[in-house]
Motif scaffolding. Structure first.
Motif, PDB file in Angstrom:
ATOM      1  N   HIS A  34      68.266  42.141  31.087  1.00  0.00           N
ATOM      2  CA  HIS A  34      68.437  42.229  32.550  1.00  0.00           C
ATOM      3  C   HIS A  34      69.770  42.870  32.923  1.00  0.00           C
ATOM      4  O   HIS A  34      70.511  42.356  33.766  1.00  0.00           O
ATOM      5  CB  HIS A  34      68.292  40.856  33.204  1.00  0.00           C
ATOM      6  N   LEU A  35      70.071  44.003  32.287  1.00  0.00           N
ATOM      7  CA  LEU A  35      71.252  44.760  32.688  1.00  0.00           C
ATOM      8  C   LEU A  35      71.133  45.138  34.163  1.00  0.00           C
ATOM      9  O   LEU A  35      70.046  45.383  34.675  1.00  0.00           O
ATOM     10  CB  LEU A  35      71.384  46.023  31.840  1.00  0.00           C
ATOM     11  N   GLY A  36      72.251  45.187  34.833  1.00  0.00           N
ATOM     12  CA  GLY A  36      72.253  45.537  36.254  1.00  0.00           C
ATOM     13  C   GLY A  36      72.067  44.367  37.181  1.00  0.00           C
ATOM     14  O   GLY A  36      72.249  44.505  38.397  1.00  0.00           O
ATOM     15  N   LYS A  37      71.722  43.200  36.661  1.00  0.00           N
ATOM     16  CA  LYS A  37      71.482  42.054  37.538  1.00  0.00           C
ATOM     17  C   LYS A  37      72.753  41.571  38.206  1.00  0.00           C
ATOM     18  O   LYS A  37      72.750  41.204  39.383  1.00  0.00           O
ATOM     19  CB  LYS A  37      70.833  40.911  36.743  1.00  0.00           C
ATOM     20  N   VAL A  38      73.852  41.589  37.451  1.00  0.00           N
ATOM     21  CA  VAL A  38      75.131  41.181  38.036  1.00  0.00           C
ATOM     22  C   VAL A  38      75.490  42.104  39.193  1.00  0.00           C
ATOM     23  O   VAL A  38      75.865  41.658  40.285  1.00  0.00           O
ATOM     24  CB  VAL A  38      76.243  41.179  36.970  1.00  0.00           C
ATOM     25  N   HIS A  54      80.472  43.093  31.792  1.00  0.00           N
ATOM     26  CA  HIS A  54      80.783  43.538  30.433  1.00  0.00           C
ATOM     27  C   HIS A  54      80.323  42.542  29.368  1.00  0.00           C
ATOM     28  O   HIS A  54      80.273  42.890  28.184  1.00  0.00           O
ATOM     29  CB  HIS A  54      82.286  43.785  30.293  1.00  0.00           C
ATOM     30  N   LYS A  55      79.990  41.316  29.773  1.00  0.00           N
ATOM     31  CA  LYS A  55      79.658  40.283  28.784  1.00  0.00           C
ATOM     32  C   LYS A  55      78.439  40.677  27.956  1.00  0.00           C
ATOM     33  O   LYS A  55      78.434  40.497  26.727  1.00  0.00           O
ATOM     34  CB  LYS A  55      79.389  38.963  29.509  1.00  0.00           C
ATOM     35  N   ASN A  56      77.403  41.219  28.596  1.00  0.00           N
ATOM     36  CA  ASN A  56      76.210  41.614  27.850  1.00  0.00           C
ATOM     37  C   ASN A  56      76.532  42.654  26.783  1.00  0.00           C
ATOM     38  O   ASN A  56      75.993  42.606  25.670  1.00  0.00           O
ATOM     39  CB  ASN A  56      75.136  42.164  28.784  1.00  0.00           C
ATOM     40  N   PHE A  57      77.400  43.601  27.111  1.00  0.00           N
ATOM     41  CA  PHE A  57      77.720  44.666  26.155  1.00  0.00           C
ATOM     42  C   PHE A  57      78.574  44.131  25.005  1.00  0.00           C
ATOM     43  O   PHE A  57      78.436  44.588  23.863  1.00  0.00           O
ATOM     44  CB  PHE A  57      78.410  45.822  26.873  1.00  0.00           C
ATOM     45  N   GLY A 183      70.300  38.042  28.432  1.00  0.00           N
ATOM     46  CA  GLY A 183      71.262  38.401  29.470  1.00  0.00           C
ATOM     47  C   GLY A 183      71.935  37.231  30.142  1.00  0.00           C
ATOM     48  O   GLY A 183      71.427  36.104  30.176  1.00  0.00           O
ATOM     49  N   GLU A 184      73.114  37.496  30.698  1.00  0.00           N
ATOM     50  CA  GLU A 184      73.813  36.531  31.523  1.00  0.00           C
ATOM     51  C   GLU A 184      73.096  36.382  32.868  1.00  0.00           C
ATOM     52  O   GLU A 184      72.493  37.317  33.379  1.00  0.00           O
ATOM     53  CB  GLU A 184      75.245  37.017  31.773  1.00  0.00           C
ATOM     54  N   PHE A 185      73.152  35.200  33.455  1.00  0.00           N
ATOM     55  CA  PHE A 185      72.599  34.940  34.792  1.00  0.00           C
ATOM     56  C   PHE A 185      71.096  35.224  34.874  1.00  0.00           C
ATOM     57  O   PHE A 185      70.599  35.718  35.878  1.00  0.00           O
ATOM     58  CB  PHE A 185      73.339  35.753  35.867  1.00  0.00           C
ATOM     59  N   THR A 186      70.373  34.918  33.801  1.00  0.00           N
ATOM     60  CA  THR A 186      68.932  35.174  33.818  1.00  0.00           C
ATOM     61  C   THR A 186      68.119  33.937  34.176  1.00  0.00           C
ATOM     62  O   THR A 186      66.959  34.041  34.531  1.00  0.00           O
ATOM     63  CB  THR A 186      68.451  35.684  32.448  1.00  0.00           C
ATOM     64  N   GLY A 187      68.693  32.744  34.047  1.00  0.00           N
ATOM     65  CA  GLY A 187      67.925  31.530  34.268  1.00  0.00           C
ATOM     66  C   GLY A 187      66.975  31.276  33.101  1.00  0.00           C
ATOM     67  O   GLY A 187      66.836  32.105  32.201  1.00  0.00           O
TER      68      GLY A 187
END
Length: 210
Positions: A34-38, A54-57, A183-187
């Motif tokens: 889910h890149l781009g979600k942030v 940047h955390k996902n990368f 991904g971060e913030f995906t739930g």
């Protein structure tokens, strides 16, 4: 700490970042980045820290560096929605990553295939390798073991008293393994295991079978 399991006489390493490395194929599976979600959240006023982009990368670098796979397959929802500035970061990541990269398209992958093609990424509806079926949505096919994502699986654990934990997990049944969201913030979505299911939770940098 990783956990290695055997499926159909093949070895798969479960990593606490949420990826699975198929040793015999030198193939790394990752789902629901889910890149781009942030950036999407920030655009609409959500107070998400910019450094979260940047955390996902960082995690992708750590995962690819650990296994050094010949092939990376994203099992859908690589991008959350339409293009934003994170595409440039992703393009830079692809350019410095030596692995071949493929995408099994998910329901959120609405970016033009030409954009992925321009950075050398092939897109598939599904992939069948040996006796394994790689999809985004969970699927069942006679004679094939399914690796998939989409669900963002988690389980609830109850300790002494009223202590409860909800942890992301690798959720394995007799013919399927659902990867946790990367991904971060995906739930995530809580699943209830049946008697013969195998659950590998991700907790404090380890993969632990429960």
């Amino acid at each position: 700490m990783t956990e290695t399991i055997k499926i159909k006489n093949h070895s798969f390493v479960l990593h606490p970042h949420g990826g699975i490395f198929w040793e015999e194929k030198s193939l790394l599976l990752i789902s629901d980045v889910h890149l781009g979600k942030v950036g999407h959240f920030r655009k609409f006023g959500a107070a998400v820290p910019r450094k979260a982009v940047h955390k996902n990368f960082i995690l992708l670098d750590e995962l690819a560096g650990h296994f050094q796979p010949f092939h990376i397959v994203f099992l859908g929802d690589l991008f959350h929605s339409s293009l934003n500035k994170e595409w440039d970061l992703f393009q830079n990541w692809v350019e410095k990553t030596a692995s071949k990269i493929s995408l099994v398209a998910g329901n959120h992958d609405i970016i033009s295939p030409e954009k992925f093609s321009s950075v050398g990424i092939e897109i598939f509806e599904e992939l069948i390798l040996d006796h394994f079926l790689l999809t985004h949505h969970p699927d069942e096919r006679d004679g094939l073991f399914n690796f998939c994502g989409h669900i963002h699986p988690a389980v609830r654990l109850q300790g002494f008293g009223r202590q409860r934990l909800k942890l992301p997990c690798f959720f394995k049944t007799s013919n399927q393994l659902i990867l946790p969201a990367f991904g971060e913030f995906t739930g995530n979505y809580t699943l209830t295991p049946k008697k013969n299911d195998e659950i590998f939770v991700v907790v404090e940098g380890e993969v632990v079978q429960i």
